[in-house]
Design an enzyme around this catalytic site. Structure first.
Site, mmCIF file in Angstrom:
data_model
loop_
_atom_site.group_PDB
_atom_site.id
_atom_site.type_symbol
_atom_site.label_atom_id
_atom_site.label_comp_id
_atom_site.label_asym_id
_atom_site.label_seq_id
_atom_site.Cartn_x
_atom_site.Cartn_y
_atom_site.Cartn_z
ATOM 1 N N ASN A 1 0.969 -1.095 0.105
ATOM 2 C CA ASN A 1 -0.557 0.282 -0.052
ATOM 3 C C ASN A 1 0.546 0.901 0.655
ATOM 4 O OD1 ASN A 1 -2.315 -1.819 -0.055
ATOM 5 N ND2 ASN A 1 -2.137 -1.836 2.151
ATOM 6 N N GLY B 1 -5.130 -9.190 3.327
ATOM 7 C CA GLY B 1 -5.812 -8.367 2.953
ATOM 8 C C GLY B 1 -5.096 -8.766 1.652
ATOM 9 N N ASP C 1 -0.570 3.836 1.052
ATOM 10 C CA ASP C 1 -1.284 5.606 1.906
ATOM 11 C C ASP C 1 -0.291 5.634 3.687
ATOM 12 O OD1 ASP C 1 -1.768 2.486 4.070
ATOM 13 O OD2 ASP C 1 -4.031 2.556 3.049
ATOM 14 N N CYS D 1 13.265 15.070 -16.556
ATOM 15 C CA CYS D 1 14.222 15.705 -15.374
ATOM 16 C C CYS D 1 15.065 15.242 -14.366
ATOM 17 C CB CYS D 1 14.078 17.143 -15.483
ATOM 18 S SG CYS D 1 13.928 17.859 -14.079
ATOM 19 N N ASN E 1 -8.220 -13.053 5.432
ATOM 20 C CA ASN E 1 -8.582 -12.504 4.109
ATOM 21 C C ASN E 1 -10.415 -12.436 4.285
ATOM 22 O OD1 ASN E 1 -9.314 -11.658 1.353
ATOM 23 N ND2 ASN E 1 -7.888 -11.805 0.774
ATOM 24 N N CYS F 1 9.794 14.134 -11.422
ATOM 25 C CA CYS F 1 9.853 13.968 -13.179
ATOM 26 C C CYS F 1 10.016 12.935 -13.818
ATOM 27 C CB CYS F 1 10.671 15.638 -13.001
ATOM 28 S SG CYS F 1 10.442 15.756 -14.804
ATOM 29 N N GLU G 1 -11.823 -13.090 2.053
ATOM 30 C CA GLU G 1 -12.591 -14.269 0.542
ATOM 31 C C GLU G 1 -10.393 -15.122 0.381
ATOM 32 O OE1 GLU G 1 -12.509 -12.163 -2.702
ATOM 33 O OE2 GLU G 1 -14.839 -11.422 -2.202
ATOM 34 N N HIS H 1 5.641 -0.866 -2.908
ATOM 35 C CA HIS H 1 5.191 0.150 -3.635
ATOM 36 C C HIS H 1 5.659 1.730 -3.910
ATOM 37 C CE1 HIS H 1 2.392 -3.403 -4.848
ATOM 38 N NE2 HIS H 1 4.036 -4.115 -5.485
HETATM 39 P P1 NAD Z 1 -6.415 -6.452 -4.054
HETATM 40 O O1 NAD Z 1 -6.974 -5.261 -4.374
HETATM 41 O O2 NAD Z 1 -5.655 -7.712 -5.347
HETATM 42 O O3 NAD Z 1 -6.538 -7.256 -3.407
HETATM 43 C C1 NAD Z 1 -7.445 -7.252 -1.525
HETATM 44 C C2 NAD Z 1 -7.573 -8.400 -1.555
HETATM 45 O O4 NAD Z 1 -7.581 -7.555 0.215
HETATM 46 C C3 NAD Z 1 -8.798 -8.965 -1.653
HETATM 47 O O5 NAD Z 1 -8.530 -10.493 -1.711
HETATM 48 C C4 NAD Z 1 -9.546 -8.948 -0.888
HETATM 49 O O6 NAD Z 1 -10.896 -10.513 -0.820
HETATM 50 C C5 NAD Z 1 -9.066 -8.134 -0.237
HETATM 51 N N1 NAD Z 1 -9.861 -8.118 1.637
HETATM 52 C C6 NAD Z 1 -10.617 -6.617 1.256
HETATM 53 N N2 NAD Z 1 -11.236 -6.030 2.304
HETATM 54 C C7 NAD Z 1 -10.955 -6.633 3.513
HETATM 55 C C8 NAD Z 1 -10.856 -6.708 4.066
HETATM 56 N N3 NAD Z 1 -11.939 -5.948 4.851
HETATM 57 N N4 NAD Z 1 -9.948 -7.850 5.588
HETATM 58 C C9 NAD Z 1 -9.386 -8.395 5.288
HETATM 59 N N5 NAD Z 1 -9.404 -8.705 3.570
HETATM 60 C C10 NAD Z 1 -10.066 -7.815 2.784
HETATM 61 O O7 NAD Z 1 -5.021 -5.682 -3.567
HETATM 62 P P2 NAD Z 1 -3.564 -6.056 -3.385
HETATM 63 O O8 NAD Z 1 -3.153 -8.016 -3.539
HETATM 64 O O9 NAD Z 1 -3.166 -5.295 -2.157
HETATM 65 O O10 NAD Z 1 -2.992 -6.027 -4.638
HETATM 66 C C11 NAD Z 1 -3.825 -4.433 -5.352
HETATM 67 C C12 NAD Z 1 -2.238 -3.186 -5.732
HETATM 68 O O11 NAD Z 1 -3.625 -1.906 -4.811
HETATM 69 C C13 NAD Z 1 -1.261 -3.593 -4.978
HETATM 70 O O12 NAD Z 1 -0.120 -3.268 -5.305
HETATM 71 C C14 NAD Z 1 -1.429 -2.414 -4.176
HETATM 72 O O13 NAD Z 1 -0.389 -1.219 -3.774
HETATM 73 C C15 NAD Z 1 -2.302 -1.028 -4.801
HETATM 74 N N6 NAD Z 1 -3.683 -0.527 -3.962
HETATM 75 C C16 NAD Z 1 -3.010 -0.506 -2.957
HETATM 76 C C17 NAD Z 1 -3.783 0.309 -2.267
HETATM 77 C C18 NAD Z 1 -3.519 1.852 -1.247
HETATM 78 O O14 NAD Z 1 -2.926 2.077 -1.061
HETATM 79 N N7 NAD Z 1 -4.308 1.398 0.320
HETATM 80 C C19 NAD Z 1 -5.356 0.804 -3.171
HETATM 81 C C20 NAD Z 1 -5.361 0.275 -4.064
HETATM 82 C C21 NAD Z 1 -4.687 -0.277 -4.713
#
Ligand code: NAD
Length: 252
Positions: free
Chosen positions: A102, A186, A104, A130, A212, A127, A214, A119
């Site tokens: 994430n 997550g 964030d 440059c 997770n 930029c 799911e 990430h």
């Molecule tokens: P993903 O969106 O592919 O998967 C999210 C996973 O989290 C899913 O398996 C889902 O079932 C699970 N999930 C959703 N809500 C949940 C909860 N409340 N509790 C537990 N599990 C939960 O995310 P990813 O695998 O991190 O890959 C996506 C890419 O997107 C990453 O590279 C990430 O950097 C980026 N991303 C980051 C943010 C952020 O910074 N918050 C937000 C969106 C996407």
């Protein structure tokens, strides 16, 4: 579920080095949508189109429409009980580091000190032409933000098609390959190369605890303990169980 929480707590207590790998799902309860769930930001902006470095180079103005909305959502978000639980685990000496996908900043806001941002981070902008760098704060309100050379700046987050920052890559490898336990929270584990971390830890002998909403492709292949549900509910229960078990151990 309590039996699985106890099993996860035992793994954490017995491990001498635990690493957490987190994805967008841990921040969903803070109001930031993940890529997979229906609705929200990503139903309007296809990540494959908007989070791709080729798309940014071709049309940065268009990508900044999405980035501006994302910034507004992230700017208002606060750490939820799952972030706080990881901060607490580190405080009591049961978590070595968090490797997060994430961007964030919510782990740091939730009290985690050793955070590897796999990430990158959206607090600085660069930029691509440059190489000059700015803080996001100094460019706030400028949409899209521009470099002194006139080109549109890119946040220092890793877009699809870009390399992982070298230091984050190496540190993650070192921590994951020496971990005795990996908490996977997550993440769909579909984004490469972050999704190689669970197999690396497993090969090195780590126990894998997955939280997770799911099942994922890891659940039946690598995961030792799968806790299905919201991270914001499950993680505090794990920490509470860990605390009780440790109190029980020390009171003998
Ligand atoms: P993903 O969106 O592919 O998967 C999210 C996973 O989290 C899913 O398996 C889902 O079932 C699970 N999930 C959703 N809500 C949940 C909860 N409340 N509790 C537990 N599990 C939960 O995310 P990813 O695998 O991190 O890959 C996506 C890419 O997107 C990453 O590279 C990430 O950097 C980026 N991303 C980051 C943010 C952020 O910074 N918050 C937000 C969106 C996407």
């Amino acid at each position: 579920m309590q039996g699985l929480i106890e099993a996860a707590a035992d793994i954490l207590i017995e491990s001498r080095s635990t690493v957490a790998l987190t994805g967008a799902g841990i921040s969903v309860e803070s109001g930031i949508p993940d890529f997979r769930s229906a609705g929200g930001l990503w139903s309007r902006y296809n990540p494959a189109e908007y989070a791709d470095i080729g798309a940014f180079r071709a049309n940065p103005e268009k990508v900044w429409q999405m980035l501006t909305e994302m910034d507004a959502i992230v700017g208002q978000a606060r750490p939820n009980p799952a972030h706080l639980a990881l901060g607490e685990l580190e405080d009591i000496g049961l978590l070595t580091c968090v490797i997060t996908q994430n961007i964030d900043n919510l782990h740091q806001a939730g009290g985690s000190k050793n955070v590897i941002e796999y990430h990158g981070n959206s607090s600085t902008l660069s930029c691509l032409w440059c190489g000059k760098r700015f803080t996001a704060a100094e460019k706030r309100g400028e949409i899209p933000p521009r470099c002194v050379c006139g080109k549109i700046l890119k946040p220092d987050v890793v877009f699809f098609g870009e390399a992982i920052p070298e230091e984050a890559l190496h540190r993650s490898y070192d921590f994951a390959s020496s971990a005795q336990a990996l908490l996977i929270i997550g993440t769909s584990a579909l984004v490469s190369p972050a999704n190689t971390i669970p197999a690396l830890a497993k090969r090195s002998g780590a126990k894998l605890v997955e939280v997770n909403k799911e099942r994922t492709h890891l659940t039946d292949s690598l995961t030792d303990v799968f806790l299905q549900g919201n991270a914001g509910e499950i993680m505090p229960r794990i920490v509470e169980t860990v605390r009780k078990k440790r109190e029980g151990i020390t009171s003998f």
